[in-house]
Enzyme design. Structure first.
Site, short mmCIF file in Angstrom:
data_model
loop_
_atom_site.label_atom_id
_atom_site.label_comp_id
_atom_site.label_asym_id
_atom_site.label_seq_id
_atom_site.Cartn_x
_atom_site.Cartn_y
_atom_site.Cartn_z
N ARG A 252 0.80 -1.23 0.00
CA ARG A 252 0.00 0.00 0.00
C ARG A 252 0.83 1.28 0.00
O ARG A 252 0.31 2.37 -0.21
CB ARG A 252 -0.97 0.00 1.19
CG ARG A 252 -2.18 -0.88 0.96
CD ARG A 252 -3.04 -0.97 2.20
NE ARG A 252 -2.45 -1.88 3.18
CZ ARG A 252 -2.88 -1.98 4.44
NH1 ARG A 252 -3.87 -1.22 4.87
NH2 ARG A 252 -2.31 -2.83 5.27
N LYS B 147 9.04 -0.73 2.65
CA LYS B 147 8.25 0.02 3.64
C LYS B 147 9.06 0.52 4.82
O LYS B 147 9.01 1.71 5.16
CB LYS B 147 7.08 -0.85 4.13
CG LYS B 147 6.34 -0.18 5.28
CD LYS B 147 4.91 -0.61 5.41
CE LYS B 147 4.73 -1.85 6.19
NZ LYS B 147 3.31 -2.05 6.55
N GLY C 225 3.67 -15.33 6.39
CA GLY C 225 2.94 -14.91 7.59
C GLY C 225 3.87 -14.62 8.75
O GLY C 225 5.05 -14.96 8.72
N ASN D 194 -4.86 -6.14 18.85
CA ASN D 194 -3.48 -6.60 18.97
C ASN D 194 -2.57 -5.57 18.28
O ASN D 194 -2.72 -5.32 17.09
CB ASN D 194 -3.36 -7.97 18.28
CG ASN D 194 -1.93 -8.40 18.09
OD1 ASN D 194 -1.04 -7.96 18.81
ND2 ASN D 194 -1.71 -9.27 17.11
N LYS E 270 32.58 27.74 3.05
CA LYS E 270 32.81 26.30 2.93
C LYS E 270 34.19 25.95 3.46
O LYS E 270 35.16 26.61 3.09
CB LYS E 270 32.69 25.87 1.47
CG LYS E 270 32.75 24.36 1.29
CD LYS E 270 33.46 23.94 0.02
CE LYS E 270 34.97 24.04 0.17
NZ LYS E 270 35.72 23.54 -0.98
N ASN F 168 38.25 41.99 8.49
CA ASN F 168 37.05 42.57 7.88
C ASN F 168 37.06 42.24 6.39
O ASN F 168 37.93 42.68 5.66
CB ASN F 168 37.03 44.09 8.10
CG ASN F 168 35.66 44.66 7.77
OD1 ASN F 168 34.96 44.15 6.89
ND2 ASN F 168 35.27 45.70 8.47
N ALA G 36 32.45 43.79 1.12
CA ALA G 36 31.34 43.27 0.32
C ALA G 36 31.83 42.70 -1.00
O ALA G 36 32.70 43.27 -1.65
CB ALA G 36 30.34 44.39 0.06
N TYR H 260 39.56 27.51 -6.54
CA TYR H 260 39.55 26.37 -7.48
C TYR H 260 40.15 26.81 -8.80
O TYR H 260 39.70 27.80 -9.39
CB TYR H 260 38.10 25.93 -7.65
CG TYR H 260 37.90 24.67 -8.45
CD1 TYR H 260 38.62 23.52 -8.18
CD2 TYR H 260 36.97 24.63 -9.49
CE1 TYR H 260 38.43 22.36 -8.90
CE2 TYR H 260 36.76 23.47 -10.22
CZ TYR H 260 37.49 22.33 -9.92
OH TYR H 260 37.30 21.20 -10.65
N SER I 295 36.26 46.07 -0.63
CA SER I 295 35.14 45.44 -1.33
C SER I 295 35.54 44.89 -2.69
O SER I 295 36.43 45.41 -3.35
CB SER I 295 34.03 46.47 -1.54
OG SER I 295 33.49 46.82 -0.28
C1 UD1 Z 1 -0.61 -8.20 12.35
C2 UD1 Z 1 -1.34 -9.08 13.37
C3 UD1 Z 1 -2.61 -8.35 13.82
C4 UD1 Z 1 -2.25 -7.02 14.41
C5 UD1 Z 1 -1.45 -6.20 13.42
C6 UD1 Z 1 -0.94 -4.94 14.06
C7 UD1 Z 1 -0.88 -11.36 12.64
C8 UD1 Z 1 -1.44 -12.58 12.00
N1 UD1 Z 1 -1.69 -10.34 12.73
O1 UD1 Z 1 -1.46 -8.06 11.22
O2 UD1 Z 1 -3.28 -9.15 14.79
O3 UD1 Z 1 -3.43 -6.33 14.78
O4 UD1 Z 1 -0.31 -6.94 12.96
O5 UD1 Z 1 -0.30 -4.14 13.11
O6 UD1 Z 1 0.26 -11.37 13.07
N2 UD1 Z 1 5.95 -9.74 8.32
C9 UD1 Z 1 7.06 -10.50 7.98
N3 UD1 Z 1 6.89 -11.65 7.30
C10 UD1 Z 1 5.67 -12.11 6.92
C11 UD1 Z 1 4.53 -11.32 7.26
C12 UD1 Z 1 4.71 -10.17 7.96
O7 UD1 Z 1 8.19 -10.14 8.31
O8 UD1 Z 1 5.61 -13.18 6.30
C13 UD1 Z 1 6.15 -8.51 9.07
C14 UD1 Z 1 5.69 -7.28 8.32
O9 UD1 Z 1 6.76 -6.73 7.58
C15 UD1 Z 1 5.26 -6.35 9.45
C16 UD1 Z 1 4.79 -7.31 10.53
O10 UD1 Z 1 5.35 -8.56 10.23
O11 UD1 Z 1 6.34 -5.58 9.93
C17 UD1 Z 1 3.26 -7.40 10.59
O12 UD1 Z 1 2.83 -7.91 9.37
P1 UD1 Z 1 1.52 -7.37 8.65
O13 UD1 Z 1 1.35 -8.08 7.37
O14 UD1 Z 1 1.55 -5.90 8.65
O15 UD1 Z 1 0.44 -7.94 9.68
P2 UD1 Z 1 -1.05 -7.47 9.79
O16 UD1 Z 1 -1.85 -8.17 8.79
O17 UD1 Z 1 -1.10 -6.01 9.83
CA CA Z 2 0.47 -4.07 9.57
#
Ligand code: UD1
Ligand code: CA
Length: 481
Positions: free
Chosen positions: A18, A25, A88, A178, A359, A385, A388, A395, A413
């Site tokens: 995004r 990011k 994840g 969370n 500089k 002094n 102006a 250089y 000056s």
């Molecule tokens: C996650 C939490 C959610 C929480 C939210 C807060 C989970 C499943 N969910 O969701 O409950 O409310 O954060 O912001 O954890 N990342 C990795 N590798 C991956 C996936 C993610 O390094 O495979 C890192 C991302 O770069 C980021 C962080 O983990 O810094 C969180 O990942 P993101 O995808 O933003 O999680 P959310 O879906 O926002």
């Molecule tokens: Ca997030």
């Protein structure tokens, strides 16, 4: 704080789709530092024994930044782990497991730059006090959409964490979310992660599933709720980045005003995190203090002034100017419209102003370059002094050369000092001179053709008196009076 055997684990492998940007990011700048730099700065301050960073998308850039001496040295023991495919948050943590020593681990996201040091300390404190296997940092949100919900069970204990996409209508009404920051006992985390399966709408390995698992196994799970939910703000797009940055600037202003710094029109003043200010400093509108700048007591900076990594003594005035890596003594005056480039040193009571560029030069005590000058690669003694329009010609098209100007020199000056050249103490340079040879102390150096006078010039070039347009106009104006 006693942070024995705590590891900080930063998750920073995500793509940040995004942001719609080629920059990863966590490398986007917030108040002069990448997002991940803010998180690492907090971890450094907590003095954890080890820091692990999980990288993936844009890992070359992220790794390059993290490996820089500045970040590495403070953190001491820092390792980078690559997560090739982002399956994840649980999968990300799993990649780090082999490098994770036993004890406690604090897991943070690389895209949450506003979490305060005190908050992280309090989270760790709660984790220890409850002797918990896992502790989650939560916040009460007016609009919790998109975030994981905290489902509390018997006696208000955390039962599990449910992602928005997997939540039923009732769960979606929960406002406690969370934040994505946690503490775990490493042993419990290892055990729980082995049981996480991607059985959810996104088919991802959720770190949050660890909580449900541990509760089922009757392990102690705790929560620490934030008092200021703003701190938990995660950055997902460039609008959120700007909102977080505004919060950051406001925090810095509030902090420094409470330390005795006077600000006029504070909302226009920007102070980065590594800046140090003394009490009784006054900042005027549109002042931007960057890098490791330091401003001494009683100095007045601004309006319209940018200082980047400058050191400024007491009672200086810097107005409408731009300076970087400059060092000023006490009582210096710069501007309006001064430009101090890298390596400019102004000794006490020096005065540089009104369209003057300096500089890599030393301007000695009480010396002045007050109007329209360029001074580069020069060393000026005391009470010099500079008239102006004076230019040090440093250089020759291939190399830079030095100009040395002794104490008490008067430069008329519009002089050109062609380097390498040395002007002895107490010497005088006649206005308009182009000086190419060293000038002895106390001497006058004058280099310009004698002034010639040609009488009746207009007649000689064929312009008779009264026939010129100018003369006609002048005559008419005279009559109208
Ligand atoms: C996650 C939490 C959610 C929480 C939210 C807060 C989970 C499943 N969910 O969701 O409950 O409310 O954060 O912001 O954890 N990342 C990795 N590798 C991956 C996936 C993610 O390094 O495979 C890192 C991302 O770069 C980021 C962080 O983990 O810094 C969180 O990942 P993101 O995808 O933003 O999680 P959310 O879906 O926002
Ligand atoms: Ca997030």
């Amino acid at each position: 704080m006693n942070s024995n055997k705590v590891t900080g684990l930063v998750l920073a492998a995500g793509k940040g789709t995004r942001m719609k940007s080629a920059i990863p990011k966590v490398m986007h700048d917030l108040a002069g530092r990448p997002l991940i730099g803010h998180v690492l700065a907090s971890l450094n301050a907590l003095e954890f024994t080890k820091i692990l960073v999980v990288v993936g998308h844009g890992r070359e850039q992220v790794t390059e930044y993290i490996s820089q001496a500045g970040v590495q040295a403070e953190g001491g023991n820092l390792d980078i782990i690559v997560q090739r495919d982002q399956l994840g948050t649980a999968h990300a943590v799993q990649q780090a497991l082999p490098y994770l020593p036993e004890g406690t681990v604090m897991v943070l996201s690389g895209d949450q730059p506003l979490l305060a040091l005190d908050t992280l300390g309090a989270l760790l404190e709660t984790h220890r006090r409850c002797d918990a296997a896992a502790t989650v940092l939560t916040a009460e949100m007016e609009d919790p959409s998109g975030l994981g919900r905290i489902v509390r069970g018997e006696g208000g204990c955390v039962a599990r964490i449910v992602e928005q996409k997997d939540a039923d209508a009732e769960t979606q009404h929960i406002k406690e979310i969370n934040t994505g920051t946690y503490c775990f006992q490493v042993e419990a985390l290892r055990q729980a992660l082995a049981h996480v399966r991607p059985n959810n709408v996104q088919q991802e390995y959720y770190l949050t599933d660890v909580f449900g698992y541990l509760t089922q196994k009757q392990r102690a799970v705790a929560a620490h709720k934030l008092t200021d939910p703003q701190e938990a703000m995660g950055i997902n797009d460039l609008y959120q980045l700007s909102v977080a940055e505004e919060i950051y600037w406001e925090r810095m202003r509030r902090y420094w005003m409470r330390e005795g710094v006077r600000m006029v029109r504070p909302s226009t003043i920007l102070i980065e995190g590594d800046v140090t200010l003394e009490a009784d400093v006054t900042l005027l509108p549109n002042t931007w203090l960057r890098g490791r700048s330091y401003i001494g007591r009683g100095s007045v900076i601004g309006p319209q002034t940018t200082l980047d990594t400058c050191r400024c003594g007491e009672k200086c005035v810097i107005e409408c100017s731009v300076a970087e890596e400059a060092v000023l003594g006490n009582g210096c005056h710069v501007g309006p419209f001064g430009r101090l480039r890298k390596g400019s040193v102004l000794e006490n009571d020096a005065h540089v102003g009104n369209f003057v560029e300096i500089k890599n030069s030393i301007i000695g005590r009480a010396s002045k370059a007050s109007h329209l000058s360029y001074i580069g690669d020069a060393e000026l003694g005391e009470r010099v002094n500079v008239g102006a329009g004076t230019i040090t010609c440093n250089y020759d098209g291939a190399h830079k050369h030095k100009t040395l100007i002794g104490d008490g020199v008067f430069v008329g000056s519009n002089a050109n000092l062609v380097a390498p050249v040395s002007i002895g103490a107490g010497a005088t340079i006649g206005a308009g001179s182009t000086v190419t040879k060293d000038v002895p102390a106390e001497a006058l150096a004058l280099e310009r053709a004698d002034q010639r006078m040609v009488s009746g010039w207009k007649t000689k070039i064929g312009v008779s008196k009264g026939s010129s347009q100018g003369a006609k106009r002048a005559g008419k104006a005279e009559k109208e009076k």
